[in-house]
Design a protein around this motif. Structure first.
Motif, PDB file in Angstrom:
ATOM      1  N   ALA A  79      -0.244   9.470  -8.459  1.00 52.62           N
ATOM      2  CA  ALA A  79       0.081  10.673  -9.239  1.00 52.62           C
ATOM      3  C   ALA A  79      -0.897  10.792 -10.390  1.00 52.62           C
ATOM      4  O   ALA A  79      -1.465   9.795 -10.860  1.00 52.62           O
ATOM      5  N   ASN A  80      -1.090  12.032 -10.848  1.00 50.19           N
ATOM      6  CA  ASN A  80      -1.974  12.309 -11.987  1.00 50.19           C
ATOM      7  C   ASN A  80      -3.382  11.782 -11.746  1.00 50.19           C
ATOM      8  O   ASN A  80      -4.006  11.169 -12.631  1.00 50.19           O
ATOM      9  N   GLY A  81      -3.905  12.004 -10.555  1.00 54.35           N
ATOM     10  CA  GLY A  81      -5.271  11.607 -10.242  1.00 54.35           C
ATOM     11  C   GLY A  81      -5.457  10.150  -9.915  1.00 54.35           C
ATOM     12  O   GLY A  81      -6.601   9.706  -9.729  1.00 54.35           O
ATOM     13  N   GLN A  82      -4.390   9.385  -9.824  1.00 54.43           N
ATOM     14  CA  GLN A  82      -4.513   7.970  -9.492  1.00 54.43           C
ATOM     15  C   GLN A  82      -4.746   7.798  -7.999  1.00 54.43           C
ATOM     16  O   GLN A  82      -4.227   8.563  -7.182  1.00 54.43           O
ATOM     17  N   PRO A  83      -5.525   6.772  -7.611  1.00 53.71           N
ATOM     18  CA  PRO A  83      -5.801   6.575  -6.176  1.00 53.71           C
ATOM     19  C   PRO A  83      -4.563   6.055  -5.451  1.00 53.71           C
ATOM     20  O   PRO A  83      -3.603   5.601  -6.077  1.00 53.71           O
ATOM     21  N   PRO A  84      -4.560   6.107  -4.131  1.00 53.04           N
ATOM     22  CA  PRO A  84      -3.457   5.511  -3.371  1.00 53.04           C
ATOM     23  C   PRO A  84      -3.312   4.023  -3.698  1.00 53.04           C
ATOM     24  O   PRO A  84      -4.299   3.323  -3.943  1.00 53.04           O
ATOM     25  N   PHE A  85      -2.098   3.527  -3.677  1.00 54.27           N
ATOM     26  CA  PHE A  85      -1.837   2.151  -4.107  1.00 54.27           C
ATOM     27  C   PHE A  85      -0.896   1.476  -3.125  1.00 54.27           C
ATOM     28  O   PHE A  85      -0.249   2.123  -2.286  1.00 54.27           O
ATOM     29  N   ASP A  86      -0.823   0.158  -3.241  1.00 59.76           N
ATOM     30  CA  ASP A  86       0.079  -0.663  -2.436  1.00 59.76           C
ATOM     31  C   ASP A  86       1.148  -1.277  -3.339  1.00 59.76           C
ATOM     32  O   ASP A  86       0.951  -1.422  -4.548  1.00 59.76           O
ATOM     33  N   VAL A  87       2.259  -1.652  -2.741  1.00 58.06           N
ATOM     34  CA  VAL A  87       3.337  -2.339  -3.447  1.00 58.06           C
ATOM     35  C   VAL A  87       3.517  -3.700  -2.787  1.00 58.06           C
ATOM     36  O   VAL A  87       3.766  -3.771  -1.573  1.00 58.06           O
ATOM     37  N   LEU A  88       3.349  -4.776  -3.580  1.00 55.39           N
ATOM     38  CA  LEU A  88       3.388  -6.122  -3.033  1.00 55.39           C
ATOM     39  C   LEU A  88       4.259  -7.028  -3.875  1.00 55.39           C
ATOM     40  O   LEU A  88       4.371  -6.843  -5.097  1.00 55.39           O
ATOM     41  N   LEU A  89       4.849  -8.021  -3.217  1.00 56.16           N
ATOM     42  CA  LEU A  89       5.511  -9.140  -3.874  1.00 56.16           C
ATOM     43  C   LEU A  89       4.589 -10.337  -3.794  1.00 56.16           C
ATOM     44  O   LEU A  89       3.999 -10.609  -2.745  1.00 56.16           O
ATOM     45  N   TYR A  90       4.455 -11.061  -4.902  1.00 53.10           N
ATOM     46  CA  TYR A  90       3.615 -12.256  -4.953  1.00 53.10           C
ATOM     47  C   TYR A  90       4.435 -13.420  -5.481  1.00 53.10           C
ATOM     48  O   TYR A  90       5.433 -13.238  -6.194  1.00 53.10           O
ATOM     49  N   SER A  91       3.985 -14.632  -5.174  1.00 48.45           N
ATOM     50  CA  SER A  91       4.589 -15.840  -5.738  1.00 48.45           C
ATOM     51  C   SER A  91       3.603 -16.984  -5.593  1.00 48.45           C
ATOM     52  O   SER A  91       2.877 -17.084  -4.596  1.00 48.45           O
ATOM     53  N   THR A 103      -6.538 -18.507  -2.121  1.00 50.62           N
ATOM     54  CA  THR A 103      -5.814 -18.823  -3.354  1.00 50.62           C
ATOM     55  C   THR A 103      -4.514 -19.581  -3.117  1.00 50.62           C
ATOM     56  O   THR A 103      -3.986 -20.184  -4.051  1.00 50.62           O
ATOM     57  N   GLY A 104      -3.975 -19.544  -1.897  1.00 49.77           N
ATOM     58  CA  GLY A 104      -2.711 -20.213  -1.632  1.00 49.77           C
ATOM     59  C   GLY A 104      -1.496 -19.462  -2.135  1.00 49.77           C
ATOM     60  O   GLY A 104      -0.389 -20.009  -2.134  1.00 49.77           O
ATOM     61  N   LYS A 105      -1.656 -18.208  -2.554  1.00 51.10           N
ATOM     62  CA  LYS A 105      -0.533 -17.415  -3.054  1.00 51.10           C
ATOM     63  C   LYS A 105       0.182 -16.732  -1.884  1.00 51.10           C
ATOM     64  O   LYS A 105      -0.459 -16.208  -0.972  1.00 51.10           O
ATOM     65  N   ALA A 106       1.510 -16.746  -1.943  1.00 51.71           N
ATOM     66  CA  ALA A 106       2.305 -16.047  -0.932  1.00 51.71           C
ATOM     67  C   ALA A 106       2.427 -14.569  -1.306  1.00 51.71           C
ATOM     68  O   ALA A 106       2.483 -14.221  -2.496  1.00 51.71           O
ATOM     69  N   TYR A 107       2.471 -13.706  -0.305  1.00 51.55           N
ATOM     70  CA  TYR A 107       2.552 -12.266  -0.553  1.00 51.55           C
ATOM     71  C   TYR A 107       3.397 -11.614   0.534  1.00 51.55           C
ATOM     72  O   TYR A 107       3.565 -12.152   1.632  1.00 51.55           O
ATOM     73  N   ALA A 108       3.943 -10.451   0.189  1.00 48.69           N
ATOM     74  CA  ALA A 108       4.676  -9.608   1.137  1.00 48.69           C
ATOM     75  C   ALA A 108       4.386  -8.162   0.776  1.00 48.69           C
ATOM     76  O   ALA A 108       4.589  -7.750  -0.375  1.00 48.69           O
ATOM     77  N   VAL A 109       3.906  -7.389   1.726  1.00 49.32           N
ATOM     78  CA  VAL A 109       3.528  -5.990   1.508  1.00 49.32           C
ATOM     79  C   VAL A 109       4.729  -5.110   1.833  1.00 49.32           C
ATOM     80  O   VAL A 109       5.267  -5.159   2.938  1.00 49.32           O
ATOM     81  N   LEU A 110       5.145  -4.298   0.843  1.00 49.25           N
ATOM     82  CA  LEU A 110       6.249  -3.361   1.041  1.00 49.25           C
ATOM     83  C   LEU A 110       5.775  -1.935   1.296  1.00 49.25           C
ATOM     84  O   LEU A 110       6.507  -1.149   1.902  1.00 49.25           O
ATOM     85  N   ALA A 111       4.615  -1.586   0.824  1.00 46.85           N
ATOM     86  CA  ALA A 111       4.080  -0.227   1.015  1.00 46.85           C
ATOM     87  C   ALA A 111       2.570  -0.301   0.977  1.00 46.85           C
ATOM     88  O   ALA A 111       1.990  -1.119   0.247  1.00 46.85           O
ATOM     89  N   SER A 112       1.925   0.554   1.741  1.00 47.40           N
ATOM     90  CA  SER A 112       0.469   0.584   1.816  1.00 47.40           C
ATOM     91  C   SER A 112      -0.009   2.024   1.715  1.00 47.40           C
ATOM     92  O   SER A 112       0.533   2.920   2.384  1.00 47.40           O
ATOM     93  N   GLN A 113      -1.002   2.224   0.853  1.00 46.57           N
ATOM     94  CA  GLN A 113      -1.626   3.532   0.669  1.00 46.57           C
ATOM     95  C   GLN A 113      -0.601   4.610   0.311  1.00 46.57           C
ATOM     96  O   GLN A 113      -0.585   5.706   0.874  1.00 46.57           O
ATOM     97  N   THR A 114       0.241   4.282  -0.665  1.00 46.61           N
ATOM     98  CA  THR A 114       1.183   5.271  -1.184  1.00 46.61           C
ATOM     99  C   THR A 114       0.426   6.247  -2.083  1.00 46.61           C
ATOM    100  O   THR A 114      -0.350   5.823  -2.943  1.00 46.61           O
ATOM    101  N   PRO A 115       0.589   7.560  -1.925  1.00 45.83           N
ATOM    102  CA  PRO A 115      -0.148   8.510  -2.764  1.00 45.83           C
ATOM    103  C   PRO A 115       0.163   8.307  -4.244  1.00 45.83           C
ATOM    104  O   PRO A 115       1.316   8.134  -4.640  1.00 45.83           O
TER     105      PRO A 115
END
Length: 447
Positions: A245-257, A231-243
């Protein structure tokens, strides 16, 4: 549930002058020598192991994580970067009026409605050119540039986050700061979300969707960064597989541009702060996404390994005029060129007068013919045929008006073949066959 009483710190110094971090406290034996003190002032420090603590008045016990705290003093030294009074004074002094120290000892950051280029102080940097300074000594994660200059609001927010980073984002330190947006005071914990509060950020984005009432900031340390090949999109991962809440699956935190130059300076191990309103939660691949569209939304810095203090922050270079998003222009209909009309039948050549050059297939010679008196002599080369004797030209014929081409001639019927000389053979068991009678009738008629 964790205990939130008292200021904390991320590092201290043991009796031998070596740094002590929080992850060393629960180790046996402890890899440091007591007594401990603050790394930036002579205040004594205690290392507290993880333990459970009973609540006053009953109820479930709370869990206290391992931490470093002051021992016997309410605050750090007068000019220690971990001293809240000193930090608030320094942040307010460099905020150009956007950070206000209130009488209760807290700091209020006024967030402008437009934190864009209008809030950036004038600099001698051409927006069309990248900064001349570059990142230096990436192995030590040191940043030696602060150009282009950060906007005042972003710069003040970074200074607050750096102070909270030194104090391990302890609750008493968080309560010292808040944000003023359009006359509404917002607690810092509702404005900026660091690694301990990523789950609250997820709930905030999911519940609010794209209609956030105010800009939201995220702080973190870059795990990995790059540009997606497909896609040519830039990304930066700040967190991976963060638990979740309320039954939600683990998630990641990313910056995109969509502009790779905005995230190009981010390298693994760098700290980053992003402020904006373009937040999104992706459900098929659980991600909390922030989309950066301008350089004044991002700031990054590193940690000085020699002192343990945050280095000077920087922001990406501004987007060039060609990279800035433009408003869509209405499409104008393109006039279509007229097609040349072609005929399926070849053109009929005009009739030529009798005796004209158009009736002959012999091309006009490019070499003049020899004189009549020398034609046919022995001087003529053997490979060149001798020219015929000159013939008197016919009298000129006046060209007649060509007649219009008529309809094509109709094909004629094929001729009738003659009857055979002998009658066809007739089997003896079929006397009086109709074929013989027809043949005799045609023969007599033709005779």
């Amino acid at each position: 549930m964790a205990d939130d009483n008292g200021f904390r710190m991320t590092e201290a110094e043991d009796d031998n002058g070596f740094p002590v971090t929080v992850d060393m406290i629960d180790q046996d034996p402890r890899p440091f020598v007591k007594p401990l003190k603050c790394r930036h002032c002579p205040r004594p420090v205690s290392a507290v192991r993880s333990h459970s603590k009973a609540r006053p008045g009953g109820g479930p016990a709370s869990w206290v994580h391992a931490h470093l705290r002051l021992n016997g003093y309410p605050d750090h030294g007068p000019q220690c970067p971990l001293n809240p009074l000193w930090a608030i004074e320094q942040i307010a002094r460099g905020s150009e009026g956007l950070a206000i120290a209130d009488p209760d000892g807290s700091l209020r950051l006024v967030l402008p409605d437009d934190s864009g280029p209008g809030q950036v102080p004038p600099t001698d940097v051409d927006p069309a050119e990248p900064p001349t300074d570059v990142l230096d000594d990436l192995t030590a994660l040191r940043i030696t540039t602060i150009r282009p200059v950060l906007p005042p609001a972003l710069n003040s927010a970074v200074r607050i986050v750096q102070f909270l980073q030194l104090n391990a984002f302890a609750a008493p330190a968080l309560r010292l700061f808040n944000v003023d947006y359009r006359g509404t005071r917002i607690a810092w914990r509702r404005f900026c979300y660091g690694p301990p509060a990523y789950t609250k950020l997820l709930q905030r984005v999911v519940n609010s969707g794209s209609a956030l009432p105010h800009p939201v900031a995220v702080y973190g340390t870059v795990i990995r960064a790059g540009v997606a090949k497909r896609t040519g999109k830039a990304y930066a991962v700040l967190a991976s597989q963060t638990p979740g809440a309320n039954g939600q699956p683990p998630f990641d935190v990313l910056l995109y541009s969509l502009h790779p130059s905005l995230l190009a300076p981010l390298k693994p191990g760098m700290h980053v702060l992003a402020i904006g309103e373009r937040w999104k939660y992706r459900t098929d691949r659980p991600e909390v996404q922030f989309w950066a569209t301008a350089h004044w939304q991002l700031a990054y810095w590193a940690t000085d390994q020699a002192t343990g203090l945050p280095a000077e922050p920087a922001c990406p270079p501004p987007l060039t005029a060609s990279a800035r998003p433009r408003a869509p222009q209405p499409r104008r209909p393109t006039p279509r060129a007229a097609r040349p009309t072609t005929s399926s039948t070849p053109p009929t050549p005009a009739p030529q007068p009798e005796g004209s050059l158009a009736e002959t297939a012999v091309p006009t010679p490019t070499v003049p013919a020899p004189a009549p008196e020398t034609a046919g002599t022995a001087d003529t080369p053997p490979d060149v045929p001798a020219p015929e004797p000159a013939v008197a030209p016919d009298p000129p014929v006046s060209p007649s008006t060509p007649k219009p081409a008529g309809p094509p001639p109709k094909p004629t019927d094929p001729p009738i073949p003659p009857p055979p000389l002998y009658p066809p053979h007739v089997r003896s068991d079929q006397p009086g066959s109709p074929g013989v009678r027809d043949w005799l009738r045609r023969f007599r008629k033709d005779s």
